[in-house]
Scaffold this active site. Structure first.
Site, PDB file in Angstrom:
ATOM      1  N   GLU A  49       0.438  -0.876  -0.063  1.00 15.33           N
ATOM      2  CA  GLU A  49      -0.079   0.087  -0.332  1.00 15.33           C
ATOM      3  C   GLU A  49       0.817   1.746  -0.001  1.00 15.33           C
ATOM      4  O   GLU A  49       2.067   1.577   0.721  1.00 15.33           O
ATOM      5  CB  GLU A  49      -0.947   0.373   1.421  1.00 15.33           C
ATOM      6  CG  GLU A  49      -2.150   1.323   1.236  1.00 15.33           C
ATOM      7  CD  GLU A  49      -2.767   1.586   2.598  1.00 15.33           C
ATOM      8  OE1 GLU A  49      -3.595   2.284   2.487  1.00 15.33           O
ATOM      9  OE2 GLU A  49      -2.097   0.609   3.673  1.00 15.33           O
ATOM     10  N   LYS A 118      -9.854   1.657  -2.423  1.00 14.96           N
ATOM     11  CA  LYS A 118      -9.844   1.430  -1.126  1.00 14.96           C
ATOM     12  C   LYS A 118     -11.483   1.664  -0.957  1.00 14.96           C
ATOM     13  O   LYS A 118     -11.818   2.711  -1.101  1.00 14.96           O
ATOM     14  CB  LYS A 118      -9.087   1.881  -0.181  1.00 14.96           C
ATOM     15  CG  LYS A 118      -9.144   1.186   1.293  1.00 14.96           C
ATOM     16  CD  LYS A 118      -7.886   1.771   1.835  1.00 14.96           C
ATOM     17  CE  LYS A 118      -7.971   1.411   3.068  1.00 14.96           C
ATOM     18  NZ  LYS A 118      -6.541   2.247   3.737  1.00 14.96           N
ATOM     19  N   CYS A 159      -5.941  -2.973   2.938  1.00 14.60           N
ATOM     20  CA  CYS A 159      -5.236  -2.508   3.779  1.00 14.60           C
ATOM     21  C   CYS A 159      -6.844  -3.062   5.365  1.00 14.60           C
ATOM     22  O   CYS A 159      -6.991  -3.758   5.644  1.00 14.60           O
ATOM     23  CB  CYS A 159      -4.794  -1.550   4.432  1.00 14.60           C
ATOM     24  SG  CYS A 159      -3.555  -1.121   6.042  1.00 14.60           S
TER      25      CYS A 159
END
Length: 282
Positions: A49, A118, A159
């Site tokens: 990331e 995301k 994440c």
């Protein structure tokens, strides 16, 4: 589950890159490490990331770029040069004035197969330890991200997406056998939850789970936990880095996955008459 014996195993590599404040240096070193991974037999390579930028709300606007742009062009070229599938970690993306935390995925011919924005923004407040609000600068994505390879179908999250079991379940329902999460857990959430969440997603869905973190920089404003890992459908950690810059390799054995699902056939034992996870929006 039918497995093509010739495609039953694939080597993947996780690039745990030490990210600096220099975008050009980050891109160059990522390129070198991807090539090194491919030279050692990896057919699918994963970057961490925010691999081209320091991680932080003050950095996202400064380092953001369009897609296609400088970073994704480099990813496309290195994927094509090495004939690999490349999951390009994530970069801050600028699209019409909105910023996203975005992962581009590239085919062995350099084509961008998808970009995952995301979905779940990292907004947390642990008193006395860490407060972080991605939503101060970023907008959330709204799409599922799945792509096909000759080996298996792959689902992508970033994440904080890993904390949401429903996303992993939906990817599994869509036929994914490998879930990949570029991520940058920190020194509070990392030791507590990083490995736990990977093993939980793997066992819950009987899939392989792979995570790629930046290497730890003790001088950074946000210190990443590191420990990029691969977890098997049985919940075993089959490969794991420490905190330093490195490349982690693992062989994804799809025949083994099929055997686990046969031995403990939870996918056939679900009580769809009582419960279910459904897609609200494609």
């Amino acid at each position: 589950m039918s497995i093509n014996r010739g495609m039953a195993k694939v080597r993947i590599a996780l690039v745990q890159l030490l990210v600096s404040s220099s975008k050009s240096d980050n891109l160059k070193r990522a390129c070198v490490m991807v090539k090194k991974a491919a030279d050692q037999g990896a057919r699918l390579v994963v970057l961490p990331e925010c691999f081209n930028s320091p991680y932080g709300t003050k950095f996202f606007p400064e380092y953001a770029e369009k897609i296609p742009g400088e970073s994704t062009q480099m990813l496309s070229e290195v994927a094509k040069e090495n004939g690999i599938y490349l999951i390009g970690g994530s970069i801050p993306e600028d699209d019409s004035g909105k910023l996203y935390n975005t992962c581009g995925v590239f085919a062995p011919d350099g084509t961008m197969l998808l970009k995952h924005r995301k979905i779940h923004l990292f907004d947390i407040d642990v008193p006395g330890k860490i407060r972080f609000q991605e939503s101060e600068t970023l907008s959330p994505g709204s799409n599922f991200s799945v792509f096909e390879t000759p080996y298996c179908k792959v689902g992508v999250g970033i994440c904080y997406d890993m904390r949401f079991a429903e996303l992993a379940q939906i990817y599994t329902q869509k036929g994914c056998q490998l879930l990949v999460y570029p991520g940058a857990f920190n020194m509070t959430t990392g030791p507590a939850h990083w490995e736990l969440l990977q093993r939980a997603r793997a066992v819950d869905n009987q899939v392989f789970v792979a995570t790629a973190s930046p290497a730890r920089d003790e001088n950074a404003s946000y210190i990443a936990w590191g420990h990029s890992s691969v977890v098997s459908p049985w919940g075993n950690v089959i490969a794991k880095a420490d905190a330093e810059e490195t490349i982690v390799f693992a062989d994804i054995d799809l025949q083994y996955l099929a055997e686990v699902r046969q031995q403990i056939p939870i996918h056939f034992q679900k009580r769809h008459d009582l419960y279910g996870v459904k897609v609200a929006q494609e």
